[in-house]
Motif scaffolding. Structure first.
Motif, PDB file in Angstrom:
ATOM      1  N   GLY A   1       0.816  -1.226   0.000  1.00 20.75           N
ATOM      2  CA  GLY A   1       0.000   0.000   0.000  1.00 20.75           C
ATOM      3  C   GLY A   1       0.839   1.260   0.000  1.00 20.75           C
ATOM      4  N   ILE A   2       1.956   1.241  -0.723  1.00 19.52           N
ATOM      5  CA  ILE A   2       2.835   2.420  -0.770  1.00 19.52           C
ATOM      6  C   ILE A   2       2.213   3.466  -1.702  1.00 19.52           C
ATOM      7  CG2 ILE A   2       5.139   3.241  -1.459  1.00 19.52           C
ATOM      8  CD1 ILE A   2       6.119   0.358  -0.752  1.00 19.52           C
ATOM      9  N   PRO A   3       2.001   4.684  -1.200  1.00 21.69           N
ATOM     10  CA  PRO A   3       1.307   5.689  -2.021  1.00 21.69           C
ATOM     11  C   PRO A   3       2.158   6.223  -3.163  1.00 21.69           C
ATOM     12  CG  PRO A   3       1.900   6.605   0.121  1.00 21.69           C
ATOM     13  CD  PRO A   3       2.342   5.172   0.142  1.00 21.69           C
ATOM     14  N   GLU A   4       1.502   6.801  -4.156  1.00 19.87           N
ATOM     15  CA  GLU A   4       2.204   7.506  -5.235  1.00 19.87           C
ATOM     16  C   GLU A   4       3.053   8.608  -4.603  1.00 19.87           C
ATOM     17  OE1 GLU A   4       2.438   6.810  -8.443  1.00 19.87           O
ATOM     18  OE2 GLU A   4       1.207   5.033  -8.005  1.00 19.87           O
ATOM     19  N   GLY A   5       4.154   8.916  -5.252  1.00 23.23           N
ATOM     20  CA  GLY A   5       5.045   9.945  -4.701  1.00 23.23           C
ATOM     21  C   GLY A   5       6.113   9.360  -3.806  1.00 23.23           C
ATOM     22  N   TRP A   6       5.970   8.081  -3.502  1.00 24.17           N
ATOM     23  CA  TRP A   6       6.986   7.359  -2.721  1.00 24.17           C
ATOM     24  C   TRP A   6       7.523   6.231  -3.599  1.00 24.17           C
ATOM     25  CZ3 TRP A   6       8.670   8.352   2.330  1.00 24.17           C
ATOM     26  CH2 TRP A   6       7.955   9.356   3.019  1.00 24.17           C
ATOM     27  N   ASP A   7       8.857   6.126  -3.660  1.00 21.87           N
ATOM     28  CA  ASP A   7       9.500   5.172  -4.575  1.00 21.87           C
ATOM     29  C   ASP A   7      10.143   4.021  -3.785  1.00 21.87           C
ATOM     30  OD1 ASP A   7      10.721   4.030  -6.789  1.00 21.87           O
ATOM     31  OD2 ASP A   7      12.391   5.458  -6.794  1.00 21.87           O
ATOM     32  N   PRO A   8       9.619   2.799  -3.942  1.00 24.89           N
ATOM     33  CA  PRO A   8      10.260   1.656  -3.261  1.00 24.89           C
ATOM     34  C   PRO A   8      11.660   1.457  -3.851  1.00 24.89           C
ATOM     35  CG  PRO A   8       8.104   1.065  -4.175  1.00 24.89           C
ATOM     36  CD  PRO A   8       8.485   2.383  -4.770  1.00 24.89           C
ATOM     37  N   LEU A   9      12.694   1.697  -3.025  1.00 22.28           N
ATOM     38  CA  LEU A   9      14.040   1.872  -3.581  1.00 22.28           C
ATOM     39  C   LEU A   9      14.938   0.658  -3.407  1.00 22.28           C
ATOM     40  CD1 LEU A   9      15.338   4.348  -4.970  1.00 22.28           C
ATOM     41  CD2 LEU A   9      16.285   4.971  -2.756  1.00 22.28           C
ATOM     42  N   THR A  10      15.068   0.208  -2.180  1.00 22.07           N
ATOM     43  CA  THR A  10      16.037  -0.859  -1.892  1.00 22.07           C
ATOM     44  C   THR A  10      15.509  -1.774  -0.798  1.00 22.07           C
ATOM     45  OG1 THR A  10      17.732   0.844  -2.203  1.00 22.07           O
ATOM     46  CG2 THR A  10      18.486  -1.262  -1.388  1.00 22.07           C
ATOM     47  N   MET A  11      15.714  -3.060  -0.983  1.00 19.20           N
ATOM     48  CA  MET A  11      15.381  -3.988   0.104  1.00 19.20           C
ATOM     49  C   MET A  11      16.678  -4.414   0.797  1.00 19.20           C
ATOM     50  SD  MET A  11      12.125  -6.206  -1.239  1.00 19.20           S
ATOM     51  CE  MET A  11      11.889  -6.947   0.383  1.00 19.20           C
ATOM     52  N   MET A  12      16.533  -4.972   1.986  1.00 16.39           N
ATOM     53  CA  MET A  12      17.721  -5.338   2.754  1.00 16.39           C
ATOM     54  C   MET A  12      17.400  -6.519   3.668  1.00 16.39           C
ATOM     55  SD  MET A  12      19.849  -2.932   5.435  1.00 16.39           S
ATOM     56  CE  MET A  12      19.822  -1.436   4.491  1.00 16.39           C
ATOM     57  N   ALA A  13      18.343  -7.449   3.732  1.00  7.72           N
ATOM     58  CA  ALA A  13      18.263  -8.525   4.722  1.00  7.72           C
ATOM     59  C   ALA A  13      19.221  -8.159   5.847  1.00  7.72           C
ATOM     60  CB  ALA A  13      18.671  -9.846   4.093  1.00  7.72           C
ATOM     61  N   VAL A  14      18.788  -8.389   7.087  1.00 11.31           N
ATOM     62  CA  VAL A  14      19.604  -8.037   8.254  1.00 11.31           C
ATOM     63  C   VAL A  14      19.639  -9.227   9.197  1.00 11.31           C
ATOM     64  CG1 VAL A  14      19.900  -6.396  10.156  1.00 11.31           C
ATOM     65  CG2 VAL A  14      18.736  -5.655   8.064  1.00 11.31           C
ATOM     66  N   GLY A  15      20.799  -9.485   9.778  1.00 15.21           N
ATOM     67  CA  GLY A  15      20.870 -10.557  10.770  1.00 15.21           C
ATOM     68  C   GLY A  15      22.300 -10.865  11.152  1.00 15.21           C
ATOM     69  N   TYR A  16      22.444 -11.929  11.956  1.00 15.21           N
ATOM     70  CA  TYR A  16      23.782 -12.389  12.323  1.00 15.21           C
ATOM     71  C   TYR A  16      24.309 -13.293  11.214  1.00 15.21           C
ATOM     72  CZ  TYR A  16      22.730 -10.468  16.881  1.00 15.21           C
ATOM     73  OH  TYR A  16      22.421  -9.603  17.900  1.00 15.21           O
ATOM     74  N   LEU A  17      25.619 -13.342  11.128  1.00 14.52           N
ATOM     75  CA  LEU A  17      26.246 -14.184  10.100  1.00 14.52           C
ATOM     76  C   LEU A  17      25.862 -15.642  10.300  1.00 14.52           C
ATOM     77  CD1 LEU A  17      30.016 -13.354   9.447  1.00 14.52           C
ATOM     78  CD2 LEU A  17      28.061 -13.120   7.914  1.00 14.52           C
ATOM     79  N   GLY A  18      25.587 -16.302   9.184  1.00 12.31           N
ATOM     80  CA  GLY A  18      25.268 -17.724   9.249  1.00 12.31           C
ATOM     81  C   GLY A  18      26.432 -18.555   8.748  1.00 12.31           C
ATOM     82  N   ASP A  19      26.192 -19.851   8.653  1.00  8.56           N
ATOM     83  CA  ASP A  19      27.212 -20.794   8.210  1.00  8.56           C
ATOM     84  C   ASP A  19      27.098 -20.950   6.690  1.00  8.56           C
ATOM     85  OD1 ASP A  19      28.866 -22.870   7.687  1.00  8.56           O
ATOM     86  OD2 ASP A  19      27.990 -24.253   9.155  1.00  8.56           O
ATOM     87  N   ALA A  20      28.166 -20.613   5.987  1.00 11.52           N
ATOM     88  CA  ALA A  20      28.131 -20.669   4.516  1.00 11.52           C
ATOM     89  C   ALA A  20      27.823 -22.079   4.011  1.00 11.52           C
ATOM     90  CB  ALA A  20      29.454 -20.160   3.954  1.00 11.52           C
ATOM     91  N   LYS A  21      28.117 -23.079   4.844  1.00 12.96           N
ATOM     92  CA  LYS A  21      27.886 -24.472   4.400  1.00 12.96           C
ATOM     93  C   LYS A  21      26.405 -24.778   4.206  1.00 12.96           C
ATOM     94  CE  LYS A  21      31.981 -26.423   6.622  1.00 12.96           C
ATOM     95  NZ  LYS A  21      32.057 -25.823   7.966  1.00 12.96           N
TER      96      LYS A  21
END
Ligand code: FMN
Length: 200
Positions: free
Chosen positions: A144-164
């Motif tokens: 429900g983002i109104p006109e005049g506002w531009d969805p720009l960037t998303m982001m994941a946030v958290g602690y580092l996980g195990d690459a495996k």
């Protein structure tokens, strides 16, 4: 895993050590830490102090809100973001509130807010991975983002996980060295294209 920047000049540890991981631990981000990240974003500088940003934030515990953001992500970003405990979307206000004129620096200032957030996160042992890979129109519609506002960037946030825990392909990306152009390729003095002696 650590992937510190190889720098030509010394820089602050937080900037050197920040990187964008793919493997996130499912451990939740403590609410007060999440609050600090958003507070850091709030205190970014902005043109005319317009603060042309808004954030739609969802923690994994809030299943519906998390899923709404997750569903906006490009297919390539979904496999590794599914374990992240927090997703967020930064949104830029396109016109100045003071006079309705286009704010040419809105994206710049949202970037400033995101940079604050990311470095605040690093200072608390949290990592962020920004994403352009999402569907802005879907985000606008779903959230429900109104006109005049531009969805720009998303982001994941958290602690580092195990690459495996990542697929083979993603493990390769995770282990790849970080790289940057040399300073003299983009720092000029006097005239465009003339490298500066202090940046070689
Ligand atoms: C605005 C922006 C959009 C990005 N979009 C994506 C993306 O959709 N998917 C992805 O895996 N990484 C994305 N990244 C991460 C970049 O690829 C990453 O920051 C870059 O390769 C430098 O790596 P580093 O952050 O580890 O230094 C994005 C980064 C930024 C700042």
């Amino acid at each position: 895993m650590q992937k510190p920047a190889e720098t030509q000049y010394p820089i602050h540890d937080l900037i050197r050590d920040r990187w964008s991981p793919l493997a996130f631990d499912s451990k939740p981000v403590e609410p007060e830490k999440l609050g600090s990240l958003l507070e850091a974003a709030r205190w970014a500088a902005s043109s005319y102090n317009e603060q042309p940003w808004a954030f739609v934030v969802a923690t994994k515990e809030d299943t519906d809100a998390f899923q709404a953001l997750f569903n906006c992500l490009a297919e390539g970003n979904q496999p590794w973001t599914q374990d992240a405990p927090v997703l967020l979307l930064s949104v830029a206000k396109e016109q100045f509130s003071r006079n309705g004129k286009p704010n040419r620096h809105a994206a710049h200032d949202v970037g400033m807010a995101n940079a604050n957030l990311v470095l605040q996160a690093m200072s608390m042992g949290l990592y962020c991975h920004m994403m352009a890979g999402f569907e802005p129109q879907k985000a606008r519609h779903t959230l429900g983002i109104p006109e005049g506002w531009d969805p720009l960037t998303m982001m994941a946030v958290g602690y580092l996980g195990d690459a495996k825990t990542l697929s083979e392909d993603l493990q390769k990306r995770e282990g790849a060295p970080r790289s940057r152009k040399p300073l003299d390729e983009f720092i000029f003095t006097g005239k465009w294209g003339e490298a500066a002696s202090f940046a070689t």
